[in-house]
Design an enzyme around this catalytic site. Structure first.
Site, mmCIF file in Angstrom:
data_model
loop_
_atom_site.group_PDB
_atom_site.id
_atom_site.type_symbol
_atom_site.label_atom_id
_atom_site.label_comp_id
_atom_site.label_asym_id
_atom_site.label_seq_id
_atom_site.Cartn_x
_atom_site.Cartn_y
_atom_site.Cartn_z
ATOM 1 N N ASP A 1 0.877 -1.120 0.078
ATOM 2 C CA ASP A 1 -0.152 0.020 -0.199
ATOM 3 C C ASP A 1 0.779 1.354 0.020
ATOM 4 O OD1 ASP A 1 -1.954 -1.736 -0.008
ATOM 5 O OD2 ASP A 1 -2.365 -1.437 2.518
HETATM 6 P P1 NAP Z 1 0.988 -4.066 3.191
HETATM 7 O O1 NAP Z 1 0.163 -3.076 2.292
HETATM 8 O O2 NAP Z 1 0.022 -4.625 4.218
HETATM 9 O O3 NAP Z 1 1.582 -5.124 2.081
HETATM 10 C C1 NAP Z 1 2.623 -6.008 2.813
HETATM 11 C C2 NAP Z 1 2.798 -7.153 1.794
HETATM 12 O O4 NAP Z 1 3.574 -7.915 1.984
HETATM 13 C C3 NAP Z 1 1.506 -7.771 1.136
HETATM 14 O O5 NAP Z 1 1.025 -7.363 -0.110
HETATM 15 C C4 NAP Z 1 2.066 -9.327 1.068
HETATM 16 O O6 NAP Z 1 1.978 -9.745 -0.352
HETATM 17 C C5 NAP Z 1 3.562 -9.300 1.389
HETATM 18 N N1 NAP Z 1 4.071 -10.232 2.178
HETATM 19 C C6 NAP Z 1 3.361 -10.696 3.417
HETATM 20 N N2 NAP Z 1 4.164 -11.738 3.818
HETATM 21 C C7 NAP Z 1 5.334 -11.990 2.845
HETATM 22 C C8 NAP Z 1 6.426 -12.747 2.979
HETATM 23 N N3 NAP Z 1 6.698 -13.631 3.939
HETATM 24 N N4 NAP Z 1 7.562 -12.365 2.113
HETATM 25 C C9 NAP Z 1 7.332 -11.283 0.942
HETATM 26 N N5 NAP Z 1 6.188 -10.737 1.099
HETATM 27 C C10 NAP Z 1 5.255 -10.933 1.968
HETATM 28 O O7 NAP Z 1 2.283 -3.353 3.875
HETATM 29 P P2 NAP Z 1 2.848 -1.693 3.692
HETATM 30 O O8 NAP Z 1 3.060 -1.471 2.312
HETATM 31 O O9 NAP Z 1 4.035 -1.919 4.729
HETATM 32 O O10 NAP Z 1 1.722 -0.921 4.293
HETATM 33 C C11 NAP Z 1 1.233 -0.967 5.713
HETATM 34 C C12 NAP Z 1 -0.242 -0.764 5.532
HETATM 35 O O11 NAP Z 1 -0.534 -1.138 7.029
HETATM 36 C C13 NAP Z 1 -0.551 0.503 5.353
HETATM 37 O O12 NAP Z 1 -1.864 -0.054 4.574
HETATM 38 C C14 NAP Z 1 -1.071 1.413 6.620
HETATM 39 O O13 NAP Z 1 -1.897 2.206 6.296
HETATM 40 C C15 NAP Z 1 -1.520 0.097 7.402
HETATM 41 N N6 NAP Z 1 -1.185 0.470 8.856
HETATM 42 C C16 NAP Z 1 -0.110 0.623 9.364
HETATM 43 C C17 NAP Z 1 0.180 1.194 10.541
HETATM 44 C C18 NAP Z 1 1.323 1.706 11.030
HETATM 45 O O14 NAP Z 1 1.565 2.083 12.123
HETATM 46 N N7 NAP Z 1 2.484 1.282 10.387
HETATM 47 C C19 NAP Z 1 -0.857 1.120 11.383
HETATM 48 C C20 NAP Z 1 -2.236 0.896 11.091
HETATM 49 C C21 NAP Z 1 -2.410 0.586 9.586
HETATM 50 P P3 NAP Z 1 1.878 -11.504 -0.510
HETATM 51 O O15 NAP Z 1 0.873 -11.921 0.319
HETATM 52 O O16 NAP Z 1 1.525 -11.538 -2.008
HETATM 53 O O17 NAP Z 1 3.292 -11.913 -0.208
#
Ligand code: NAP
Length: 491
Positions: free
Chosen positions: A418
Site C-alpha cells: 500500500d
Molecule cells: P501492506 O500493504 O500490508 O503489504 C504487505 C505485503 O507484504 C502484502 O501485499 C504481502 O503480499 C507481502 N508479504 C506478506 N508476507 C510476505 C512474505 N513472507 N514475504 C514477502 N512478502 C510478503 O504493507 P505496507 O506496504 O508496509 O503498508 C502498511 C499498511 O498498514 C498500510 O496500508 C498502512 O496504512 C497500514 N497500517 C499501518 C500502521 C502503522 O503504524 N505502520 C498502522 C495501521 C495501519 P503477498 O501476500 O503477496 O506476499
C-alpha cells in the site's frame, strides 16, 4: 542493623516521596525525548523504566501502604508474566502485545475506582438540597471532584480494558478480523450504552448509595468497549490500540486526581498525550480521520483474504528471477530499498542487510526509504533495520526519500504494498486516495518482492505492479533476498 526512627520517618515523609516523584517525572520526560530517534531509543526506554521504578518505590514508601504480602505477590506475578512475554514477542506481534498491556492498565484503573468507592462505604455521599420542592442529592462525604474523577476513571478504564481485549483477539486471530457490526443500529446502540453509563455515573456522583449501580456502570462500559471495537476491521487495530492507550492514560490521570497521587496524574497525562499524538500521526499518514476509523468497516481483513487480487486489472505483470534481479542491482549506481510489512513477517531484515553490504562492496550507493506507516506500527521498519545494524544515516524518511527516486536506478520493494500504491495519487475512488506514498514509480526501474498478487492491508490492487518498468520477484522475502545475494556474489 535496623534504621533509626528519624531516618525511617524522613524516607516516609511526604516531602521525600514528592522529591522522588519529581525525579521520576524528569526521567519519564528525558526517556520520551530519547524515543524520538533510533540511536537514542533504547537508552530512552531504559531511562523511563528507571523513572517508573523510582515512582513505584516512592509509592511503596507511603506509610499508609497496606498488605505487603499481597503487594509482593502482585509484583512477582507481574514479573513472571510480563518479562518472558516481552522478551519472546515477535516484532510483528508487538501491536497485540501493546493491546494486552494497555488493557491491563485500563482494567486496573477501573478496579481501583471500584475499590475506592467501596472504601467510602459504597457511596460518594448523601448531601441533599431542595430546589422547587424536589430533593436533589449532591456529593457530601467525598469531594465532588473526587467522585467525578473516580467515576470517569471507572467508565473509561472499563471501556479501554474490553476494547483492548477485542483488539488483541482480532490481531491474534482469536476473533475474526472482519468488522462485526449490528449495521445501522450500531451507532444507536453505542449511544444508548454511553448515555446509560454516564447516567449511572451522574447518579453515583450525586450520592446514590448502591454498589450494584457502580457494578452496573462498569458492565455497561464493558459492553460499550466491545460494541465500539467489534465493528472495526482487524486492519485498523493499530490505530484503535493507540487511541485506547490514550484513553487508559486519561483514566489513570483521573484516578491520580481522585487519589491525590501526582505520579499517576503525570504518568497518565504523558500516556494520554502521547497516545493521542500517535493516533493522530497514524491517521494523517493514512489520510483518514479518527472518526472514520472508529466508525469502522475499512480493510476488514482484506490483507489476509486477498479481496481484489490478480485479474481485476487489464495490464500485464512482468515477473523476474533472482539472477536477473542480481544483474540489474549489480549494474545500478543507486539503489533504494523500500521495506514493508512483508519484510517484517518474513524476518528478512538481516538478509536485506547482507544484500546491501554486498551491493555497497561493489560501489552501489544504497539507502532505505521508510514510510511512516510501513508495517503495522509506527517505527516498525526502523526498529527491524536497526536490529540488523543498518546505519541510521541510510534510513530516509518519506519526505527526504521521495525527491531522490528520480535519480534512483533500482527501487527494491521488499514486502511493501500500500505504501507504494500510485492509486493513492491517481485514483480518487480508491480507499487510500490522498495517503502520502513512497513514489517508487519515479525511479528508473522497480523490483517488487512478494509472494503473490494478493493485496496488502487496504485490500486493494497495486497499479505499480502493472507499470512496464516494474518486475515482480515472487517468493518469501527472506529467501528471495538471500537468493539475490547468492547470485550477486557469484557474478
Ligand atoms: P501492506 O500493504 O500490508 O503489504 C504487505 C505485503 O507484504 C502484502 O501485499 C504481502 O503480499 C507481502 N508479504 C506478506 N508476507 C510476505 C512474505 N513472507 N514475504 C514477502 N512478502 C510478503 O504493507 P505496507 O506496504 O508496509 O503498508 C502498511 C499498511 O498498514 C498500510 O496500508 C498502512 O496504512 C497500514 N497500517 C499501518 C500502521 C502503522 O503504524 N505502520 C498502522 C495501521 C495501519 P503477498 O501476500 O503477496 O506476499
Amino acid at each position: 542493623m535496623s534504621a533509626t526512627p528519624i531516618a525511617t520517618s524522613f524516607v516516609q515523609s511526604e516531602s521525600f516521596i514528592y522529591v522522588l516523584y519529581i525525579i521520576a517525572f524528569a526521567l519519564f520526560i528525558q526517556g520520551l525525548r530519547g524515543l524520538s530517534g533510533p540511536t537514542t531509543a533504547v537508552r530512552g526506554n531504559r531511562i523511563a523504566a528507571v523513572g517508573m521504578g523510582i515512582a513505584v518505590i516512592a509509592t511503596l514508601l507511603n506509610p499508609d501502604e497496606g498488605n505487603w504480602g499481597l503487594i509482593a505477590l502482585g509484583i512477582a506475578l507481574g514479573i513472571a508474566v510480563g518479562v518472558p512475554a516481552a522478551r519472546q514477542v515477535k516484532m510483528t506481534a508487538m501491536p497485540q502485545m501493546v493491546a494486552l498491556f494497555n488493557g491491563v492498565g485500563g482494567g486496573a484503573v477501573a478496579i481501583i475506582s471500584w475499590v475506592e468507592f467501596r472504601s467510602y462505604g459504597s457511596t460518594y455521599g448523601d448531601r441533599t438540597i431542595d430546589i422547587a420542592g424536589a430533593t436533589i442529592r449532591l456529593g457530601g462525604g467525598v469531594p465532588t471532584y473526587v467522585a467525578i474523577f473516580s467515576v470517569f476513571a471507572a467508565i473509561v478504564g472499563s471501556v479501554s480494558f474490553w476494547g483492548s481485549n477485542i483488539a488483541f483477539g482480532k490481531l491474534q486471530e482469536i476473533l475474526p478480523g472482519r468488522p462485526i457490526s449490528l449495521g445501522p443500529a450500531q451507532q444507536i446502540v453505542n449511544l444508548v450504552l454511553l448515555i446509560l453509563a454516564v447516567a449511572a455515573g451522574i447518579d453515583l456522583v450525586a450520592g446514590a448509595h448502591s454498589e450494584l449501580l457502580f457494578i452496573g456502570m462498569l458492565i455497561v462500559a464493558a459492553l460499550l468497549g466491545n460494541a465500539v471495537v467489534l465493528p472495526i476491521g482487524g486492519a485498523d487495530m493499530p490505530v484503535v490500540i493507540s487511541l485506547l492507550n490514550a484513553f487508559t492514560g486519561l483514566s489513570a490521570a483521573a484516578t491520580g486526581m481522585a487519589l491525590n497521587n501526582p505520579a499517576l496524574i503525570v504518568a497518565g497525562m504523558i500516556v494520554g498525550a502521547s497516545g493521542s499524538i500517535l493516533t493522530n500521526l497514524m491517521a494523517v499518514a493514512m489520510n483518514r480521520s479518527i472518526p472514520s476509523i472508529v466508525a469502522g468497516g475499512f480493510g476488514g481483513g482484506g490483507a489476509v483474504e486477498g479481496a481484489e487480487g490478480a485479474g481485476a486489472h487489464d495490464g500485464t505483470v512482468r515477473s523476474t528471477s533472482a539472477s536477473d534481479a542480481a544483474i540489474q542491482l549489480a549494474y545500478a549506481n543507486r539503489v533504494v530499498v523500500v521495506p514493508g510489512y512483508g519484510m517484517a513477517v518474513a524476518q528478512a531484515q538481516h538478509a536485506v542487510r547482507e544484500l546491501t553490504k554486498e551491493l555497497e562492496s561493489r560501489g552501489v550507493e544504497v539507502s532505505y526509504a521508510i514510510h511512516p506507516v510501513a508495517g503495522r506500527m509506527p517505527g516498525h521498519m526502523n526498529v527491524l533495520l536497526a536490529e540488523a545494524d543498518v546505519p541510521y544515516d541510510q534510513l530516509k524518511e518519506m519526505d527526504d526519500a521521495n525527491p531522490e527516486f528520480q535519480r534512483t536506478d533500482v527501487s527494491l520493494v521488499i514486502g511493501a504494498n500500500d505504501v507504494t500504491n500510485p492509486a493513492a495519487k491517481n485514483t480518487p475512488s480508491s480507499p487510500i486516495y490522498g495517503m502520502p506514498i513512497l513514489e517508487v514509480a519515479d525511479s528508473r526501474s522497480v523490483i517488487v518482492i512478494k509472494r503473490s498478487m494478493n493485496p496488502g492491508f487496504a485490500g486493494i490492487e497495486n497499479e505499480l505492479y502493472f507499470d512496464p518498468k516494474t518486475s515482480m520477484l515472487f517468493g518469501d522475502a527472506k529467501s528471495a533476498v538471500s537468493e539475490i545475494t547468492g547470485e550477486l556474489s557469484a557474478l
